[in-house]
Design an enzyme around this catalytic site. Structure first.
Site, PDB file in Angstrom:
ATOM      1  CE1 TYR A 338     -24.162 -10.508   2.102  1.00  0.00           C
ATOM      2  CE2 TYR A 338     -24.230 -11.737   0.050  1.00  0.00           C
ATOM      3  CZ  TYR A 338     -24.184 -10.536   0.726  1.00  0.00           C
ATOM      4  OH  TYR A 338     -24.177  -9.354   0.021  1.00  0.00           O
ATOM      5  CE1 TYR A 432     -20.044  -5.929   4.503  1.00  0.00           C
ATOM      6  CE2 TYR A 432     -19.947  -4.007   3.100  1.00  0.00           C
ATOM      7  CZ  TYR A 432     -20.628  -4.788   3.996  1.00  0.00           C
ATOM      8  OH  TYR A 432     -21.883  -4.428   4.372  1.00  0.00           O
TER       9      TYR A 432
HETATM   10  C1  LIG Z   1     -24.295  -4.941   2.315  1.00  0.00           C
HETATM   11  S1  LIG Z   1     -24.793  -3.279   2.456  1.00  0.00           S
HETATM   12  C2  LIG Z   1     -25.090  -3.154   4.179  1.00  0.00           C
HETATM   13  C3  LIG Z   1     -26.445  -2.546   4.454  1.00  0.00           C
HETATM   14  C4  LIG Z   1     -26.547  -1.098   4.175  1.00  0.00           C
HETATM   15  N1  LIG Z   1     -26.016  -0.348   5.299  1.00  0.00           N
HETATM   16  C5  LIG Z   1     -27.974  -0.685   3.853  1.00  0.00           C
HETATM   17  O1  LIG Z   1     -28.472   0.283   4.419  1.00  0.00           O
HETATM   18  O2  LIG Z   1     -28.592  -1.330   3.019  1.00  0.00           O
HETATM   19  C6  LIG Z   1     -23.292  -2.446   2.155  1.00  0.00           C
HETATM   20  C7  LIG Z   1     -23.389  -0.933   2.154  1.00  0.00           C
HETATM   21  O3  LIG Z   1     -23.551  -0.408   3.481  1.00  0.00           O
HETATM   22  C8  LIG Z   1     -22.716   0.718   3.701  1.00  0.00           C
HETATM   23  N2  LIG Z   1     -21.680   0.336   4.681  1.00  0.00           N
HETATM   24  C9  LIG Z   1     -21.521  -0.888   5.214  1.00  0.00           C
HETATM   25  N3  LIG Z   1     -20.501  -0.890   6.089  1.00  0.00           N
HETATM   26  C10 LIG Z   1     -19.999   0.347   6.104  1.00  0.00           C
HETATM   27  C11 LIG Z   1     -18.917   0.958   6.801  1.00  0.00           C
HETATM   28  N4  LIG Z   1     -18.149   0.295   7.671  1.00  0.00           N
HETATM   29  N5  LIG Z   1     -18.669   2.268   6.553  1.00  0.00           N
HETATM   30  C12 LIG Z   1     -19.426   2.956   5.670  1.00  0.00           C
HETATM   31  N6  LIG Z   1     -20.460   2.441   4.997  1.00  0.00           N
HETATM   32  C13 LIG Z   1     -20.753   1.153   5.208  1.00  0.00           C
HETATM   33  C14 LIG Z   1     -22.101   1.040   2.352  1.00  0.00           C
HETATM   34  O4  LIG Z   1     -22.961   1.942   1.704  1.00  0.00           O
HETATM   35  C15 LIG Z   1     -22.122  -0.296   1.640  1.00  0.00           C
HETATM   36  O5  LIG Z   1     -22.121  -0.161   0.250  1.00  0.00           O
END
Ligand SMILES: C[S@@+](CC[C@H](N)C(=O)[O-])C[C@H]1O[C@@H](n2cnc3c(N)ncnc32)[C@H](O)[C@@H]1O
Length: 578
Positions: A338, A432
């Site tokens: 990461y 997370y």
């Molecule tokens: C580190 S980013 C992961 C990548 C993200 N999905 C993107 O499109 O850039 C974290 C974000 O992804 C979404 N996310 C990740 N895991 C999720 C989950 N289990 N349920 C809902 N949203 C999730 C949320 O918006 C979160 O703030």
């Protein structure tokens, strides 16, 4: 709008992604993850309160939405932008959503907002967006009382045969145009993604390539993302790259009792096959540039980069992008690091507020020192593949802190390893909100860096990664793993508890890391993350902004601020992402 009128419910849809994007921007709604909710909101507004109520009731009756019977949600954003109704009470209106037209009576606006709010806060079936939910249902409303049927363009249920001919007759051309526009847009998006994939791979220094795929929607490459391979030092931060010690071993595995890890008070982390042999929470010290050993040394794993081909793909259940593996991965293998910008606590606080408002989560606190969090890794703008890895309450990756050329104990490299065997095509996830159970510590605290650390007062920090690695999983191990254990038994070496990571063992309780060293979290969350072990406890946890929950003394009910609903879909889902 009267109920007896023909309703022409044209909500923005995917056939006009640019228009939808503009509408979302105007409404301050995130184009990707909040879009479906925005569309539902638009629909409910257009239906009007009673029809919206009926539609939602139907969804509830059919079990698609489960109301939290006794829960009183009070969304953080709502409170900021509350209206007053005639009786002076607060009217919930979500900040990020547009208000209904002024021409609507206040009471009607309120009803729709309440319905929507309830919908927003309620658990949804897995892998199904609110818009998909709505399309499953018959939206003909008030047909019994009028001559003409009610038509809701764009949300017509496929099973409604009575309505279909009229719909087709009036919208045939429109529909063809939409299809054409959609196809054209899809081609443009695919081309842009291919281009992005090439750019990523041109920068990527890992041995395995990255594939990009979007079979879900019309989202193109993300804006504001710059691919990097290693930590990038933020303003005022220096990341030392000059280790003060290195080993002289001829064979590091054979001489593991005196190799780098031992010199730093820890355990040699890997088997011969370069998979982990130590339990989570163990600080990992790899051989560094001062060591005499070569690149094939079994204690050089993370530094050799990601070996598995991965795919950044578009999820179909409103989680934006995700990452899946295109190769089978064995338990204990290093998967990816990461990386991001290393920033100070103060800067993280500032950026965290912005991320909070956008519902984005990219800050990884290195607060293994239980309260002191000197550095945070921000992968929001600068990052690698891990930027796209989603959360799961039942993850297949675990986090370890790894030190190589930077031996400052406050600056571990955050490394994701396979918590179990992972099949080709599986989405890669980590938790997370990893929390650690200090009572299950398998190693004494404060073991590391007595010799290596240039920062002596930090030597007793617990650097456990705080992620579960389940020993109840299939414990199938490779011949290599087993032979490694056998070899150590033969030489009289003690086989430790964590060797069960690769030994077939009978099911045991999951083990927990000692403390929550690091977590991707809302920046403003409290240092000690509460456990969110189940939905019931989730209500009692601290809120996303780090304040303790308020108790409404008048009503005697707990109220909670906005929390992001987790869509991980695992059986053990804690319901909220944070
Ligand atoms: C580190 S980013 C992961 C990548 C993200 N999905 C993107 O499109 O850039 C974290 C974000 O992804 C979404 N996310 C990740 N895991 C999720 C989950 N289990 N349920 C809902 N949203 C999730 C949320 O918006 C979160 O703030």
């Amino acid at each position: 709008m009267e109920e007896n009128e023909i309703k022409n419910l044209q909500v923005q849809c995917l056939s006009d992604a640019a228009g939808l994007q503009r509408a979302c921007q105007a409404a301050n709604v995130r184009f990707s993850s909040e879009t479906n909710k925005f569309l539902v909101y638009e629909t409910l507004q257009k239906l009007g309160p009673s029809a919206a109520q009926r539609l939602v009731s139907k969804l509830v009756d059919d079990g698609f939405i489960k109301w939290e019977e006794d829960e009183t949600f009070e969304v953080e954003f709502i409170l900021d932008h509350a209206d007053e109704d005639q009786h002076g009470s607060k009217l919930p209106v979500k900040r990020s959503l547009p208000k209904m037209k002024e021409s609507y009576q206040l009471s009607k606006r309120r009803k729709v907002d309440e319905i929507f709010h309830k919908l927003w806060c309620s658990p949804m079936p897995e892998n199904m967006s609110p818009l998909q939910l709505l399309t499953l249902h018959n939206l003909r409303i008030g047909v019994e009382n009028v001559d003409k049927p009610v038509v809701h363009k764009g949300l017509i249920p496929s099973h409604n045969r009575n309505m279909r001919p009229k719909f087709l007759a009036t919208t045939l051309n429109y529909s063809n145009v939409k299809k054409k526009v959609y196809r054209q847009k899809k081609l443009e998006v695919q081309a842009a993604l291919k281009d992005w994939e090439e750019k990523l791979n041109a920068i990527n220094t890992d041995p395995a390539p990255i594939v990009v795929e979007n079979d879900a929607d019309l989202e193109g490459p993300p804006d504001n993302f710059v691919y990097i391979n290693d930590y990038r030092a933020g303003e005022g931060i220096e990341i030392p790259q000059d280790p003060i010690i290195g080993c002289e071993c001829k064979n590091c595995l054979d001489e593991r009792k005196s190799c780098c890890a031992a010199a730093c008070g820890s355990e040699f982390a890997y088997y011969k096959n370069k998979r982990l042999r130590v339990p989570q929470g163990t600080p990992v010290y790899e051989c560094n540039k001062r060591c005499k050993c070569g690149p094939e040394c079994p204690n050089r794993v993370v530094q050799n980069g990601r070996k598995f081909k991965v795919c950044i793909f578009r999820t179909s259940n409103a989680r934006g992008w995700g990452v899946k593996t295109l190769q089978r991965i064995k338990k204990g293998s290093f998967v990816m690091e990461y990386v991001g910008e290393v920033i100070t606590n103060e800067e993280a606080e500032r950026r965290g507020k912005i991320y909070d408002a956008e519902g984005r989560t990219y800050l990884f606190d290195l607060d293994y020192n239980d309260g002191d969090c000197p550095f945070t890794v921000d992968a929001g703008y600068y990052g690698n593949v891990s930027h796209f890895v989603n959360h799961s309450c039942e993850p297949n990756l675990v986090v370890y802190g790894v030190w190589i050329n930077t031996l400052d104990p406050r600056l571990p490299r955050i490394c994701l390893f396979a918590a179990r065997d992972i099949n080709k095509g599986e989405e890669l996830t980590f938790d997370y909100m990893m929390t650690g159970d200090t009572t299950q510590s398998q190693q004494p605290m404060g073991l590391f860096l007595p010799l290596c650390s240039p920062v002596k007062d930090a030597c007793n920090n617990d650097i456990s990664a705080g992620i579960r690695i389940s020993t109840t999983e299939d414990e199938s191990s490779t011949a290599n793993d087993i032979s490694d254990i056998k070899e150590r038994k033969n030489t009289g070496e003690k086989i430790e508890e964590w060797d069960s990571l690769v030994q077939p063992v009978k099911p045991a309780s999951p083990t927990f890391a000692r403390s929550s060293m690091s977590k991707i979290c809302e920046r403003s969350s409290p240092k000690k993350q509460p456990k969110m072990s189940d939905p019931a406890t989730a209500e009692n946890n601290s809120r996303a902004d780090g304040e303790e929950k308020k108790t409404d003394k008048l009503q005697g009910q707990s109220k909670m601020k906005y929390r992001m609903i987790c869509q991980c879909g695992s059986a053990k889902c804690r319901k909220y992402l944070f």
